[in-house]
Each structure stands twice: as C-alpha cells, then as structure tokens.
Design an enzyme around this catalytic site. Structure first.
Site, short mmCIF file in Angstrom:
data_model
loop_
_atom_site.label_atom_id
_atom_site.label_comp_id
_atom_site.label_asym_id
_atom_site.label_seq_id
_atom_site.Cartn_x
_atom_site.Cartn_y
_atom_site.Cartn_z
N ALA A 66 3.52 0.41 -0.25
CA ALA A 66 2.42 0.94 -1.05
C ALA A 66 1.86 2.20 -0.43
CB ALA A 66 1.33 -0.12 -1.17
N GLY A 110 5.93 -3.37 -0.52
CA GLY A 110 6.15 -3.42 -1.96
C GLY A 110 7.52 -2.94 -2.37
N GLU A 113 9.73 -5.84 -1.96
CA GLU A 113 9.39 -6.81 -3.01
C GLU A 113 9.97 -6.39 -4.36
OE1 GLU A 113 5.19 -8.71 -1.75
OE2 GLU A 113 5.25 -6.52 -1.75
N GLU A 133 3.22 -5.88 6.12
CA GLU A 133 1.80 -5.88 5.74
C GLU A 133 0.90 -6.40 6.85
OE1 GLU A 133 4.17 -6.18 1.88
OE2 GLU A 133 4.27 -7.09 3.87
#
Length: 259
Positions: A66, A110, A113, A133
């Site tokens: 992100a 992300g 993911e 994260e």
C-alpha cells in the site's frame, strides 16, 4: 474502457493484460489505483470478448504494498465508515473469469494479497513475496493472513506475518504459493500463453473448473466432492462436452462454441 491513470490495458485476442502503472513508487497501491481495479474488472467481467485476464506490474515490482504516505494519517473512524483501500480489494477475488498473476520483483503487503486473489501465480525468478505489515504496526487487511495460510500452511504463514520476512520465487514455488517460475525475461510470455490456452477451452467448463477448485478451500472434503460430482454431471448437458469428446475420438482439435 474507462480512461485510466494507474492501470494500462492491452488486449491479446481473448486475453486482457492489466498492468499496474505507478513505476515511480514500485506500483504502490493507492485509492485511485484500487478504484480503477474495481472499474476495470467490472468492465472485463461484462466483456464477452474476454475469456481470461493476466494481472502484472513490471520487472522491478508487481506491487510493493500500500501507499503508506496516503494511509499514514487515516483514522480508525474513517476505516470503519469508508473501508479505505479495503473497500475495493475484493474485485479480483470476486471476478468470474480466470485471472493469472504474472509477478516479477516485489509483491509485498497488498501486492502479495492481490496476487493471491488471482487463480494462480506465475513468478519471475527475481520475485519476492511478503506480508511485512507487522514492521509498520499493522496486519494484513486484504485477506492475506487467510489466503496465505490456505496456500502455504500455518507455519510458513506465521513466519511471514510475524517476522515480515520476504520469500523468494524458489521458496514460493516449493511451498505452493506460486505455480511456476520462469526467467524474468520470459515470465510474462509464459503467463500470456497460459491465459491464451485457458481462453481456448469451453468457457462454461472453465467457469465450472474454477468454481470447484475454489470450493476446496472453503468446504469440507465430503461436501466438496459432492459438489464436484454434480458439476461434473452437469457438463454432459453442454454441447461443448459432446464436441470435446467427439474431437478426441476423431483425433482432431475441438471447436468449442461455449455452450
């Protein structure tokens, strides 16, 4: 197709190639990019000319997580009411057609993911996967802890989520996170070839095959087998099943009509 700022789209016959286009920040995921993903995948779902999709970045990064500069000041109240990046993150997972992630370089947070939301991953030999994260005071939020555990098992998933370490392409292939590894100068061609092969099969049968494999991750074995068996029987109502088996017996290529 809508005008795009953060994505690029190419058409290769019945295959759509969707490219992240923020190279200056290693394709970091911002709100605008996530919104475009939702728009593009919605349009591709409705496009009858498209049978499969390849999602990729560039040779340096699929997506390096992100955009923290955008997220750092976001409040808990905002996340509760709006969802932030998570508001549009299921567009790929919910997509009805096959999606292949072609991953080179970094697929972190992300980015990892989103790759796991695809039906399978073809990685370049320079690919790096991770859920870092924890190193910035948060946890995966796009389903990473759940999908990663399902793909690589508890021990590997705990290792990655608790230490934030990266997994290289060779390890990712060994533990089942990726399906194939190719040289960095060939991985995208390999993914496009796989997508073209899928696009050449009967589309309703492809949808059934995708559906029953997904069921294996979400249902007990007994129920999954029952569902598979019923879906297998239902293929015999299709013209494409008759054509496929006739072509096999007659030693010719099938001419699927997608019905």
């Amino acid at each position: 197709m809508s005008e795009l700022q953060y994505l690029q789209i190419e058409r290769h016959d019945a295959v759509a190639l969707v490219k992240f286009n923020r190279p200056e920040v290693l394709n970091a995921l911002c709100m605008g990019l996530m919104l475009e993903i939702a728009q593009v995948f919605g349009e591709l779902e409705a496009d009858e000319a498209i049978a499969a999709v390849v999602l990729t970045g560039n040779d340096k990064a699929f997506a390096a997580g992100a955009d923290i500069s955008e997220m750092k000041a976001v409040s808990y109240q905002y996340m509760l009411e709006d969802g932030g990046l998570t508001r549009h993150c299921d567009s790929i997972a919910d997509f009805g057609k096959p999606v292949i992630a072609a991953v080179a370089g970094y697929a972190l947070g992300g980015g990892c993911e989103l790759a796991m939301m695809c039906d399978f991953i073809i990685a370049a030999d320079n690919a790096k996967f991770g859920q870092p994260e924890i190193t910035i005071g948060t946890i995966p939020g796009f389903g990473g802890s759940q999908r990663l555990t399902g793909l690589v098992g508890k021990s590997k998933a705990m290792d990655m989520c608790l230490t934030g370490r990266m997994m290289d392409a060779a390890e990712a292939e060994r533990c089942g996170l990726v399906s194939r590894v190719a040289p960095v100068d060939a991985y995208l061609d390999v993914a496009l070839e796989a997508a073209a092969k899928i696009a050449g099969f009967s589309r309703p049968v492809v949808a059934m095959a995708k559906g029953v494999v997904d069921l294996a991750l979400e249902t007990p074995l007994t129920q999954g087998i029952k569902s598979e068996r019923q879906m297998f029987k239902s293929t015999f109502a299709l013209e494409d099943q008759k054509e496929g088996m006739a072509a096999f017996v007659e030693k010719r290529s099938p001419d699927f009509q997608h019905r």
